[in-house]
Scaffold this motif. Structure first.
Motif, PDB file in Angstrom:
ATOM      1  N   ASP A 505       3.487   8.918  -1.113  1.00  0.00           N
ATOM      2  CA  ASP A 505       4.174   8.774  -0.086  1.00  0.00           C
ATOM      3  C   ASP A 505       4.205   7.608   0.443  1.00  0.00           C
ATOM      4  OD1 ASP A 505       5.566  11.328   0.429  1.00  0.00           O
ATOM      5  OD2 ASP A 505       3.540  12.220   0.352  1.00  0.00           O
ATOM      6  N   GLN A 506       3.321   6.658   0.095  1.00  0.00           N
ATOM      7  CA  GLN A 506       3.374   5.286   0.328  1.00  0.00           C
ATOM      8  C   GLN A 506       4.336   4.631  -0.257  1.00  0.00           C
ATOM      9  OE1 GLN A 506      -0.496   2.875   0.998  1.00  0.00           O
ATOM     10  NE2 GLN A 506      -1.585   4.862   0.170  1.00  0.00           N
ATOM     11  N   TRP A 507       4.370   4.692  -1.682  1.00  0.00           N
ATOM     12  CA  TRP A 507       5.437   3.951  -2.380  1.00  0.00           C
ATOM     13  C   TRP A 507       6.745   4.711  -2.012  1.00  0.00           C
ATOM     14  CZ3 TRP A 507       2.153   5.024  -7.394  1.00  0.00           C
ATOM     15  CH2 TRP A 507       1.073   3.826  -7.402  1.00  0.00           C
ATOM     16  N   SER A 508       6.915   6.055  -1.892  1.00  0.00           N
ATOM     17  CA  SER A 508       8.368   6.524  -1.605  1.00  0.00           C
ATOM     18  C   SER A 508       8.782   6.138  -0.143  1.00  0.00           C
ATOM     19  CB  SER A 508       8.081   8.219  -1.587  1.00  0.00           C
ATOM     20  OG  SER A 508       7.705   8.620  -2.798  1.00  0.00           O
ATOM     21  N   PRO A 529       9.076  -5.902  -5.330  1.00  0.00           N
ATOM     22  CA  PRO A 529       7.549  -6.050  -5.191  1.00  0.00           C
ATOM     23  C   PRO A 529       7.065  -4.776  -4.353  1.00  0.00           C
ATOM     24  CG  PRO A 529       8.536  -8.152  -5.003  1.00  0.00           C
ATOM     25  CD  PRO A 529       9.455  -7.076  -4.800  1.00  0.00           C
ATOM     26  N   ALA A 530       5.872  -4.096  -5.098  1.00  0.00           N
ATOM     27  CA  ALA A 530       5.282  -2.945  -4.252  1.00  0.00           C
ATOM     28  C   ALA A 530       3.818  -3.056  -3.787  1.00  0.00           C
ATOM     29  CB  ALA A 530       5.584  -1.760  -4.880  1.00  0.00           C
ATOM     30  N   TRP A 531       3.283  -2.191  -3.226  1.00  0.00           N
ATOM     31  CA  TRP A 531       1.783  -2.353  -2.617  1.00  0.00           C
ATOM     32  C   TRP A 531       1.517  -0.784  -2.250  1.00  0.00           C
ATOM     33  CZ3 TRP A 531       6.050  -3.090   0.514  1.00  0.00           C
ATOM     34  CH2 TRP A 531       6.259  -2.171   1.489  1.00  0.00           C
ATOM     35  N   HIS A 532       0.071  -0.808  -2.019  1.00  0.00           N
ATOM     36  CA  HIS A 532      -0.425   0.412  -1.318  1.00  0.00           C
ATOM     37  C   HIS A 532      -1.517   0.086  -0.725  1.00  0.00           C
ATOM     38  CE1 HIS A 532      -3.196   0.632  -4.716  1.00  0.00           C
ATOM     39  NE2 HIS A 532      -4.083   1.344  -4.043  1.00  0.00           N
ATOM     40  N   VAL A 533      -2.081   0.864   0.149  1.00  0.00           N
ATOM     41  CA  VAL A 533      -3.450   0.794   1.060  1.00  0.00           C
ATOM     42  C   VAL A 533      -4.454   1.859   0.465  1.00  0.00           C
ATOM     43  CG1 VAL A 533      -2.206  -0.247   2.953  1.00  0.00           C
ATOM     44  CG2 VAL A 533      -2.606   2.377   2.961  1.00  0.00           C
ATOM     45  N   ASP A 534      -5.625   1.455   0.622  1.00  0.00           N
ATOM     46  CA  ASP A 534      -6.723   2.610   0.630  1.00  0.00           C
ATOM     47  C   ASP A 534      -7.513   2.555   1.874  1.00  0.00           C
ATOM     48  OD1 ASP A 534      -6.808   3.444  -2.280  1.00  0.00           O
ATOM     49  OD2 ASP A 534      -6.819   1.425  -2.495  1.00  0.00           O
ATOM     50  N   HIS A 535      -7.508   3.501   2.539  1.00  0.00           N
ATOM     51  CA  HIS A 535      -8.053   3.685   3.787  1.00  0.00           C
ATOM     52  C   HIS A 535      -8.149   4.964   4.251  1.00  0.00           C
ATOM     53  CE1 HIS A 535      -8.555   1.735   7.864  1.00  0.00           C
ATOM     54  NE2 HIS A 535      -7.957   2.742   8.376  1.00  0.00           N
ATOM     55  N   PHE A 536      -8.877   5.628   3.440  1.00  0.00           N
ATOM     56  CA  PHE A 536      -9.095   7.141   3.682  1.00  0.00           C
ATOM     57  C   PHE A 536     -10.229   7.719   2.524  1.00  0.00           C
ATOM     58  CE2 PHE A 536      -5.251   5.961   1.305  1.00  0.00           C
ATOM     59  CZ  PHE A 536      -5.562   6.208   0.141  1.00  0.00           C
TER      60      PHE A 536
END
Length: 613
Positions: A505-508, A529-536
């Motif tokens: 649901d970050q990429w979407s 260009p895409a990305w994601h977070v790790d915060h969990f």
């Protein structure tokens, strides 16, 4: 920004399909060409995915589905996530000396819901027979297909596990005692035999009617020979798992017999001209809705999609939504439906967006809907688990062992996946988005009588008491699987989704915003260009917590990457085409009322495919 795409956006009027594997997309299009509707096509493509992407999903897995039925003017969510077995309680795991549900083996199995969900959609909305929609998957399983490189590497990574500890999997995935070879046909005869038996029984017991045969197939799966084989294997097997010990499973015949796929209304939230629809709080789908609700107030139209401002705003909204997921999502007895729905209220989302600052947040901040205090699990459990765990065969989703270096792929980047996705729209305007997963070949041993493995979805629950996602017998875990659907100006418009576990649901969300706010076409929005977070804490074993980490594709400009670092993000720069596996299909009527269909698929990993005419 200059926009270059890897392939065209597909445009047609007859039908479109997009998926994470070309054979699934082409299978779905073939069904449309032969008169089937979108529901028939999606089911046929979904069963093909179980065969050709066996490291990413399987018959023992699960699938959430979103659909729009044009003739009924109705949107539905079909919940293909099975429940925890009656014997799988927190006390049962504690008696085994475990603080977490293991990531591999038999202990993490839920009722396999994919078969029930696909057939529920076929029965209620399709037109084809069971035998017709299963024919492509059955043919590939019986006659052979070419395994993609990542599937072969997945088998290589767990070859020792199969040979020494999971002999039933060695029989399926190491035929003639050899690893599969790239470019050669691979067969799944035991799975083919299972489907042949299901079809034969359904035709014998279905009374010559399409729906009767589907009901008979459901009975054969959940109350017949499939359920009995699963019961026997889980009851009698002693399977080494990631706890470092060997255990039998909790899943039983009665668990299978008492389950059926649920049909619900999707949750929804308005964003400008669009209405977004997602599955309920048994999925992470509301994370998308929460992000979109916060970002209504973010002024993203003033931030180009390849800039630090665009990335920062979405990343910070994701952090807040994922913190709420941890504290409030789930179906256990202590989950509050009222608090969950309050998470989607505009006043709550405005208040949450007010927490976003110019500097990146480095703390976990769940909210307090309706003034209620959030309760969090013990986040130190991962550290304690790893002191005694066996991590040789992997962590995360799916629980893959580390990739094995091989002369077969010298210097070649091989895409690492975790789940599948398929979207279909037909000429009538019916739409389907589905995200099948689970039953990974590397995470649970193959059941010899059936030729497939069970899912390991229970690892997504917590053993802490009184949480919304506490492991509870008869209750489904909160899954990361999350297809998407959108309306535009009150009319059904788009279906889309991606694999990716906690990233789905970050990429979407970022894809949708590139399309809806910045006007990119479907392929442009996927290729950007895409990305994601790790915060969990990760949703998958061993649930390790990472905070304030931002991983970007290297195609972002260096000055934008530097700007994000200056804002306090702990930035990791990955390969140029390493984030997201989106696919999407849309429909829209022109000025004369003619239906125009579009489709696009992800180029990353070189296996996603969109087709249409």
């Amino acid at each position: 920004m200059s926009i270059f795409t890897t392939r065209p956006e597909i445009i047609g009027t007859f039908g479109v399909a997009a998926s994470t594997h070309w054979l699934a997309a082409q299978t779905a299009m073939g069904v449309l060409e032969r008169g089937g509707n979108a529901f028939d096509a999606a089911v046929a493509g979904g069963f093909v995915l179980q065969v050709v992407e066996p490291h990413l999903n399987g018959p023992g897995g699960e699938v959430p589905i979103l659909l729009w039925n044009e003739s009924e003017r109705q949107a539905q969510a079909i919940c293909g996530q099975g429940v925890a077995p009656a014997g799988a309680s927190t006390a049962a795991f504690q008696r085994l000396g475990l603080e977490q549900v293991p990531g591999i083996g038999l202990l993490p199995a839920t009722v396999p819901g994919a078969f029930g969900a696909w057939l529920t959609m076929l029965r209620d909305h399709g037109t084809w027979s069971l035998a017709a929609v299963l024919e492509p998957a059955l043919r590939y399983a019986r006659e052979g297909f070419v395994l993609i490189p990542r599937a072969i590497q997945a088998i290589l990574a767990v070859e020792d596990l199969f040979r020494r500890r999971w002999p039933t999997s060695a029989h399926v995935w190491l035929p003639d005692n050899q690893c599969p070879v790239p470019g050669q046909l691979f067969r799944l005869p035991a799975l083919a035999a299972t489907y042949e038996k299901i079809i034969a029984q359904a035709q014998d017991q279905g009374g010559g009617k399409r729906t009767g045969e589907i009901e008979a197939a459901l009975a054969g799966w959940y109350r017949g020979f499939v359920a009995r084989a699963i019961d026997d294997f889980c009851r009698t097997g002693k399977i080494p798992d990631s706890s470092g010990q060997a255990h039998s499973g909790f899943l039983r015949y009665d668990d299978m017999a008492h389950w059926q796929a649920a049909v619900e209304k999707p949750l929804q939230l308005d964003f400008g001209r669009h209405t977004l629809m997602k599955c309920g709080f048994w999925s992470q789908g509301p994370v998308f809705l929460q992000q979109a609700g916060m970002l209504r107030h973010a002024g993203l139209a003033h931030c180009a999609p390849d800039t630090a401002g665009f990335v920062h705003g979405i990343a910070e909204a994701a952090k807040l939504a994922l913190a709420d997921r941890l504290a409030w999502y789930g179906c256990a007895p202590d989950a509050s439906h009222e608090a969950q729905m309050a998470l989607l209220a505009d006043d709550y989302l405005q208040q949450r967006w007010g927490l976003v600052q110019r500097q990146a947040s480095d703390i976990l901040r769940p909210g307090s809907p309706l003034g209620r205090k959030p309760q969090l699990p013990d986040l130190d459990v991962a550290r304690r688990t790893l002191l005694t765990a066996d991590t040789r065969f992997g962590v995360g989703e799916p629980t893959f062992a580390p990739l094995v270096a091989s002369a077969q792929w010298p210097g070649r980047e091989v895409f690492v996946g975790d789940t599948c996705h398929i979207d279909v729209i037909d000429r009538h305007g019916n739409m389907v988005a589905a995200t099948p997963s689970g039953g990974w070949l590397s995470s649970s041993p193959a059941i010899p009588a059936l030729g497939f493995a069970l899912n390991t979805r229970l690892q997504m629950t917590w053993l802490d008491k009184s949480l919304p996602n506490t492991l509870t017998p008869g209750v489904m875990p909160c899954t990361t699987l999350s297809p998407s659907m959108a309306f535009k100006d009150g009319e059904p418009y788009m279906v889309f989704g991606t694999p990716g576990g906690d990233q789905q649901d970050q990429w979407s969300c970022a894809f949708f915003l590139r399309h809806a706010v910045h006007g990119m076409n479907l392929q442009e929005a996927i290729d950007a260009p895409a990305w994601h977070v790790d915060h969990f804490p990760a949703s998958f074993w061993p649930r390790a917590t990472r905070l304030n980490e931002l991983t970007l594709e290297s195609r972002f400009a260096p000055d934008q990457i530097d700007a994000l670092r200056q804002q306090g993000h702990q930035v990791h720069v990955g390969p140029p085409w390493s984030e997201s596996r989106m696919s999407a299909c849309s429909r829209w009527r022109d000025a004369q009322g003619r239906l125009l269909l579009r489709a696009a698929a992800n180029p990353r990993g070189m296996q996603g495919y969109a087709v249409g005419r």
